[in-house]
Enzyme design. Structure first.
Site, mmCIF file in Angstrom:
data_model
loop_
_atom_site.group_PDB
_atom_site.id
_atom_site.type_symbol
_atom_site.label_atom_id
_atom_site.label_comp_id
_atom_site.label_asym_id
_atom_site.label_seq_id
_atom_site.Cartn_x
_atom_site.Cartn_y
_atom_site.Cartn_z
ATOM 1 N N LYS A 120 2.546 120.379 75.902
ATOM 2 C CA LYS A 120 1.262 119.900 76.437
ATOM 3 C C LYS A 120 1.509 118.495 76.976
ATOM 4 O O LYS A 120 1.522 117.523 76.231
ATOM 5 C CB LYS A 120 0.218 119.858 75.310
ATOM 6 C CG LYS A 120 -1.220 120.041 75.725
ATOM 7 C CD LYS A 120 -1.782 119.052 76.712
ATOM 8 C CE LYS A 120 -2.245 117.751 76.092
ATOM 9 N NZ LYS A 120 -2.669 116.757 77.113
ATOM 10 N N GLU A 164 6.244 109.808 67.384
ATOM 11 C CA GLU A 164 6.839 108.663 68.104
ATOM 12 C C GLU A 164 5.665 107.893 68.683
ATOM 13 O O GLU A 164 5.060 108.328 69.665
ATOM 14 C CB GLU A 164 7.731 109.161 69.245
ATOM 15 C CG GLU A 164 8.889 110.018 68.823
ATOM 16 C CD GLU A 164 10.047 109.185 68.301
ATOM 17 O OE1 GLU A 164 10.008 107.951 68.403
ATOM 18 O OE2 GLU A 164 10.985 109.786 67.760
ATOM 19 N N CYS A 216 7.059 102.301 75.509
ATOM 20 C CA CYS A 216 6.725 102.146 74.085
ATOM 21 C C CYS A 216 7.530 101.011 73.457
ATOM 22 O O CYS A 216 7.064 100.327 72.563
ATOM 23 C CB CYS A 216 6.981 103.455 73.344
ATOM 24 S SG CYS A 216 8.622 104.098 73.649
ATOM 25 N N GLU A 223 -0.957 96.602 71.103
ATOM 26 C CA GLU A 223 -0.134 97.177 72.166
ATOM 27 C C GLU A 223 -0.984 97.260 73.434
ATOM 28 O O GLU A 223 -1.990 97.962 73.463
ATOM 29 C CB GLU A 223 0.346 98.578 71.781
ATOM 30 C CG GLU A 223 1.236 99.161 72.848
ATOM 31 C CD GLU A 223 1.680 100.594 72.571
ATOM 32 O OE1 GLU A 223 0.814 101.429 72.259
ATOM 33 O OE2 GLU A 223 2.881 100.865 72.674
HETATM 34 P P1 NAP Z 1 -2.092 109.298 73.892
HETATM 35 O O1 NAP Z 1 -3.413 109.004 74.491
HETATM 36 O O2 NAP Z 1 -1.969 109.234 72.421
HETATM 37 O O3 NAP Z 1 -1.686 110.727 74.437
HETATM 38 C C1 NAP Z 1 -0.420 111.299 74.198
HETATM 39 C C2 NAP Z 1 -0.531 112.795 74.339
HETATM 40 O O4 NAP Z 1 -1.389 113.297 73.308
HETATM 41 C C3 NAP Z 1 -1.160 113.247 75.650
HETATM 42 O O5 NAP Z 1 -0.609 114.467 76.043
HETATM 43 C C4 NAP Z 1 -2.611 113.432 75.248
HETATM 44 O O6 NAP Z 1 -3.310 114.257 76.111
HETATM 45 C C5 NAP Z 1 -2.452 114.046 73.878
HETATM 46 N N1 NAP Z 1 -3.612 113.924 73.007
HETATM 47 C C6 NAP Z 1 -4.618 113.001 73.064
HETATM 48 N N2 NAP Z 1 -5.506 113.232 72.066
HETATM 49 C C7 NAP Z 1 -5.056 114.310 71.379
HETATM 50 C C8 NAP Z 1 -5.536 115.017 70.243
HETATM 51 N N3 NAP Z 1 -6.652 114.660 69.620
HETATM 52 N N4 NAP Z 1 -4.839 116.083 69.801
HETATM 53 C C9 NAP Z 1 -3.689 116.445 70.411
HETATM 54 N N5 NAP Z 1 -3.189 115.813 71.500
HETATM 55 C C10 NAP Z 1 -3.865 114.748 71.974
HETATM 56 O O7 NAP Z 1 -0.976 108.342 74.469
HETATM 57 P P2 NAP Z 1 -0.721 107.959 75.981
HETATM 58 O O8 NAP Z 1 -1.787 106.988 76.382
HETATM 59 O O9 NAP Z 1 -0.519 109.179 76.792
HETATM 60 O O10 NAP Z 1 0.705 107.241 75.884
HETATM 61 C C11 NAP Z 1 0.847 105.918 75.584
HETATM 62 C C12 NAP Z 1 1.268 105.762 74.138
HETATM 63 O O11 NAP Z 1 2.459 106.488 73.885
HETATM 64 C C13 NAP Z 1 1.604 104.315 73.811
HETATM 65 O O12 NAP Z 1 1.030 103.982 72.585
HETATM 66 C C14 NAP Z 1 3.120 104.334 73.704
HETATM 67 O O13 NAP Z 1 3.660 103.326 72.901
HETATM 68 C C15 NAP Z 1 3.375 105.685 73.169
HETATM 69 N N6 NAP Z 1 4.767 106.094 73.438
HETATM 70 C C16 NAP Z 1 5.666 106.098 72.407
HETATM 71 C C17 NAP Z 1 6.995 106.444 72.641
HETATM 72 C C18 NAP Z 1 8.008 106.430 71.524
HETATM 73 O O14 NAP Z 1 9.112 106.920 71.733
HETATM 74 N N7 NAP Z 1 7.698 105.903 70.359
HETATM 75 C C19 NAP Z 1 7.390 106.806 73.934
HETATM 76 C C20 NAP Z 1 6.460 106.802 74.948
HETATM 77 C C21 NAP Z 1 5.126 106.444 74.693
HETATM 78 P P3 NAP Z 1 -4.233 113.578 77.256
HETATM 79 O O15 NAP Z 1 -3.378 112.606 77.989
HETATM 80 O O16 NAP Z 1 -4.610 114.731 78.066
HETATM 81 O O17 NAP Z 1 -5.362 112.913 76.538
#
Ligand code: NAP
Length: 493
Positions: A176, A251, A285, A384
């Protein structure tokens, strides 16, 4: 194929017929739509993955898995330009960076092909035991159906890190991607189909996190969730996974420090700091968004850093020469610019940036932004931001630098720049972060474990750790003597 879900090697619409727009963040125009999957679509994808797993994939040979992964790598290379262009259009990153992601993806599929073929855990490892009547072998087996939920900042790479490792391990997947950047996941699925992936082992559902994502997390047919995204969503996923006791790898976010000591070569250190703070528009990240600067070099260093930040060419990622693209979308742009406003309101000093670069009047562009006079209670220091916003604090002693670096809920990455190797290693040893860099920044070593401590999550991706995250471990203990146990044959008193 764009605009469809990929289930059991078939391209289908969402049952509801609903779709989500794909917006180019450089000009705010819609250029494509993808299906908004609901629970019924998710159920079909999970069932397809289950049928493929139980139907034989779980017993597939590592050689077959390696062959398919290599073929996919080959097809990715052949589609390099198309994938790069699509990624830049969907995500905004400069084309050279998107092409770098494509090349890395091909290399990662190849690395996991090799890991699958060479992994000793398929046959088992015998333990050395202190007794001679038992023989214990430790073996691994594929975990099952895995849900792979990815964010929007590195869509091709995030897809690859998870899918390559899961397929190498013998799992079947439902991916997804983020609703904001789904297109390259679909393009990669198309290439997987072309590479001969059997039906059901890879399924991609596009949709909203709150609908498709949650339906996937809640589905009883899923054995594990491998999630990359924000700490808030990670927390929610962990709680939703509890009733069915699904395995979870998280992650999550970071607020990573870069510590610069007074013995550095300044020009080189400035470049590492700029790269850590601004590459991929700061939407990384591990982005080093907190700069800890030794006070004796601060004035000269900041002057050069300001000049460097102002020299970064911001614009449409498809324009040659552009070094920084737009932020990924309207909502995220609002979030990042709200943080910039909060920094000013809370009393930090804007050294440079904070606004739309001159000459641009459309798209989600933000200048590389640097705050000085930052205090540890300020939101720009603690939260962040996930944009090109760097907060600076000075320090006097090594101990002070370590304490400031560790004064965060996160523990994903940390960077130390110093010509004194002993000091750099000593400091790195005392920082609680899963990924550390010495005299470099943001170097992703695909053979090494990637993941965080503290609220940056748990579990590791990449290298053999990435594959082991999709395996169950099993011991087989064998009785060696010809005689029985004799437990109930003691003489009766
Ligand atoms: P996000 O809003 O948490 O979304 C990540 C993924 O989860 C997306 O596919 C999102 O779908 C989905 N999602 C959202 N709510 C959900 C729920 N309730 N149940 C299941 N899935 C759900 O994060 P983002 O804004 O896309 O990405 C930025 C974040 O990712 C930052 O905090 C960054 O630090 C972190 N990140 C971490 C790493 C690492 O390796 N540690 C690497 C890259 C990014 P939708 O987009 O459709 O809402």
């Amino acid at each position: 194929m764009s605009g469809k879900l990929f289930i059991r090697n078939e391209w289908v619409d969402a049952v509801s017929g609903r779709t989500i727009p794909c917006i180019n963040p450089a000009d705010e125009t819609e250029f494509e739509r993808v299906p908004a999957a609901g629970p019924e679509d998710v159920g079909r994808a999970v069932n397809a993955a289950r049928a493929a797993f139980d139907g034989g994939w779980k017993r597939s040979s590592p050689e077959l898995r390696g062959k398919l992964l290599r073929e996919l790598a080959r097809n990715i290379r052949a589609a390099r330009e198309r994938l790069g262009q699509l990624e830049t259009r969907d995500n905004g990153k400069p084309l050279p960076e998107a092409l770098f992601d494509v090349d890395t993806a091909a290399q990662i599929f190849e690395m996991y092909a090799e890991l699958a073929e060479q992994f000793d855990g398929w046959h088992g490892t015998n333990l050395t035991l202190p007794v001679d009547y038992l023989q214990t072998t430790v073996k691994y087996q594929p975990l099952g159906v895995v849900a792979l939920i990815t964010p929007w900042n590195f869509p091709i790479e995030q897809f690859t890190w998870k899918v390559a490792a899961a397929i190498a391990a013998g799992c079947t997947c439902v991916v997804k991607p983020s609703e904001i950047t789904s297109l390259t996941a679909l393009a990669l699925a198309e290439l997987a189909q072309k590479s001969g992936f059997p039906p059901g082992i890879l399924n991609v559902i596009t949709g909203y996190g709150s609908e498709a994502g949650e339906a996937l997390v809640n589905h009883p047919g899923v054995d594990k969730i491998s999630f990359t995204g924000s700490t808030a969503t990670g927390r929610r996923i962990m709680s939703l996974a509890a009733p069915t006791l699904k395995r979870v790898s998280l992650e999550l976010g970071g607020k990573s420090p870069v510590i610069v000591f007074d013995d550095v070569k300044i020009d080189r250190a400035v470049e590492w700091v700029m790269f850590g703070a601004f590459v991929n528009q700061g939407q990384v990240c591990t982005s080093t968004s907190r700069l800890l600067l030794h006070e004796t070099i601060a004035p000269a260093f900041l002057e050069k850093l300001k000049k460097g930040a102002r020299s970064i060419v911001v614009g449409d990622g498809r324009t040659p020469g552009v070094q920084m693209g737009p932020l990924v979308g309207a909502e995220h742009y609002r979030k990042v610019t709200d943080y910039v406003a909060a920094g000013v309101r809370e009393g930090a000093e804007l050294l440079t940036g904070g606004g739309m670069p001159s000459g641009l009047n459309r798209g989600y562009f933000l200048e590389p932004t640097i705050f000085t006079n930052v205090e540890p209670h300020m939101s720009v220091w603690r939260d962040e931001i996930f944009g090109p916003v760097l907060s600076v604090k000075t320090f006097r002693t090594e101990e002070e630098a370590i304490a400031l670096a560790n004064d965060t809920d996160y523990g994903l990455a940390a960077t130390v720049l110093s010509e004194d190797t002993d000091r750099a290693e000593r400091v790195i040893d005392q920082i609680d972060a899963g990924i550390t860099w010495q005299n470099c920044n943001q170097m992703v070593v695909m053979q090494a474990p990637w993941g965080g401590m503290k609220k940056s999550g748990f579990g590791r991706e990449l290298g053999r750790w990435g594959m082991e995250a999709f395996l169950e471990i099993k011991q087989r203990t064998r009785w060696l003597p010809d005689a029985g146990l004799g437990w109930y044959q003691q003489p009766v008193p």
